[in-house]
Design a protein around this motif. Structure first.
Motif, PDB file in Angstrom:
ATOM      1  N   SER A 276       2.366   1.662  -3.369  1.00 43.51           N
ATOM      2  CA  SER A 276       1.286   2.263  -4.441  1.00 43.51           C
ATOM      3  C   SER A 276       1.034   3.210  -4.055  1.00 43.51           C
ATOM      4  O   SER A 276       0.904   4.031  -4.961  1.00 43.51           O
ATOM      5  CB  SER A 276      -0.259   1.828  -4.064  1.00 43.51           C
ATOM      6  OG  SER A 276       0.267  -0.146  -4.104  1.00 43.51           O
TER       7      SER A 276
ATOM      8  N   LYS B  13       3.451   5.652  -5.089  1.00 41.70           N
ATOM      9  CA  LYS B  13       3.371   5.684  -7.254  1.00 41.70           C
ATOM     10  C   LYS B  13       2.527   6.592  -7.863  1.00 41.70           C
ATOM     11  O   LYS B  13       2.768   7.157  -8.712  1.00 41.70           O
ATOM     12  CB  LYS B  13       3.484   4.217  -7.936  1.00 41.70           C
ATOM     13  CG  LYS B  13       4.197   3.543  -7.819  1.00 41.70           C
ATOM     14  CD  LYS B  13       4.515   2.276  -8.011  1.00 41.70           C
ATOM     15  CE  LYS B  13       5.773   0.935  -8.021  1.00 41.70           C
ATOM     16  NZ  LYS B  13       5.389  -0.319  -8.541  1.00 41.70           N
TER      17      LYS B  13
ATOM     18  N   LYS C  79       0.392  -1.087   0.164  1.00 44.21           N
ATOM     19  CA  LYS C  79       0.315   0.131  -0.011  1.00 44.21           C
ATOM     20  C   LYS C  79       0.787   1.392  -0.095  1.00 44.21           C
ATOM     21  O   LYS C  79       0.805   2.353  -0.713  1.00 44.21           O
ATOM     22  CB  LYS C  79      -1.386   0.049   1.332  1.00 44.21           C
ATOM     23  CG  LYS C  79      -2.253  -0.925   0.800  1.00 44.21           C
ATOM     24  CD  LYS C  79      -2.785  -1.114   2.384  1.00 44.21           C
ATOM     25  CE  LYS C  79      -3.547   0.561   2.731  1.00 44.21           C
ATOM     26  NZ  LYS C  79      -4.336   0.358   3.757  1.00 44.21           N
TER      27      LYS C  79
END
Length: 210
Positions: free
Chosen positions: A77, A80, A74
């Motif tokens: 992510s 990103k 998480k």
């Protein structure tokens, strides 16, 4: 009739005990294929290596689950997604207004503005304003727009062909991709949104060449 019986829809994958399937297609932490195993076995394997069992393909039959560190997943992510938003190129549309019978000096001045906008990676909406009997001669406006697009062809291309809009004729010129990329690199963090015209540039481009 109630429509909220199912509660809010989660956008996160199911993890560990949230997974309801009786068996899953298991993928190891390095991407290796373990095969189809009962959910109890998959949970035990996750516990054995101190990882989470994450449902990565819930619509598959059986669903695909992977062993991973869900907290780390998480976090990465989110990083990103933040980087993608920061790198997203936003487009500014500048406007240049001309009269169909503009004199050569004013035309060159306004073309210079268009060149500057395109070099900065911005789109340009070029508007030809017709007045009185000029409205019966739309070919004058189209000829002027064609001339302008040809003279700046090395910097941009016609994204929206000339179109009559009431007493105006409008064309949109967009910069070539290489210019947009170069401008983005030269102006990190520059802000702007599609359809926005920078006030300072409006003041520079609102003249009509009369």
């Amino acid at each position: 009739m109630r429509t909220d019986l199912g509660g809010p829809i989660s956008v996160e994958p199911r993890v560990n005990d949230q997974i309801r399937a009786r068996e899953v297609r298991l993928v190891g932490p390095e991407g290796e294929q373990v095969g189809i195993v009962p959910i109890e076995r998959a949970l035990q394997l996750a516990a054995d290596v101190d990882l989470d069992l994450v449902e990565v393909a819930p619509m598959a039959r059986p669903p695909v689950c992977k062993l991973m560190d869900f907290g780390k997943f998480k976090y990465e992510s989110a990083l990103k997604a933040r980087e993608a938003r920061r790198n997203q190129q936003q487009t500014v549309i500048k406007e240049m207004k001309l009269r169909p019978k503009i004199d050569s000096h004013d035309y060159e001045t306004k073309k210079g503005h268009v060149v500057r906008f395109l070099k900065a990676g911005d789109k340009v909406k070029v508007t030809i304003m017709f007045r009185g009997r000029e409205q019966s001669r739309p070919e004058l406006g189209r000829r002027l727009l064609d001339r302008l697009s040809q003279e700046v062809a090395d910097l941009g291309f016609v994204e929206a062909a000339p179109k009559q809009d009431g007493r105006n004729m409008i064309m949109v010129i967009a910069p070539h991709r290489s210019l947009k990329v170069a401008a983005r690199g030269a102006k990190p963090g520059a802000e702007g949104v599609e359809g926005e015209v920078a006030p300072a540039e409006v003041a520079a481009s609102n003249g009509t060449g009369e």
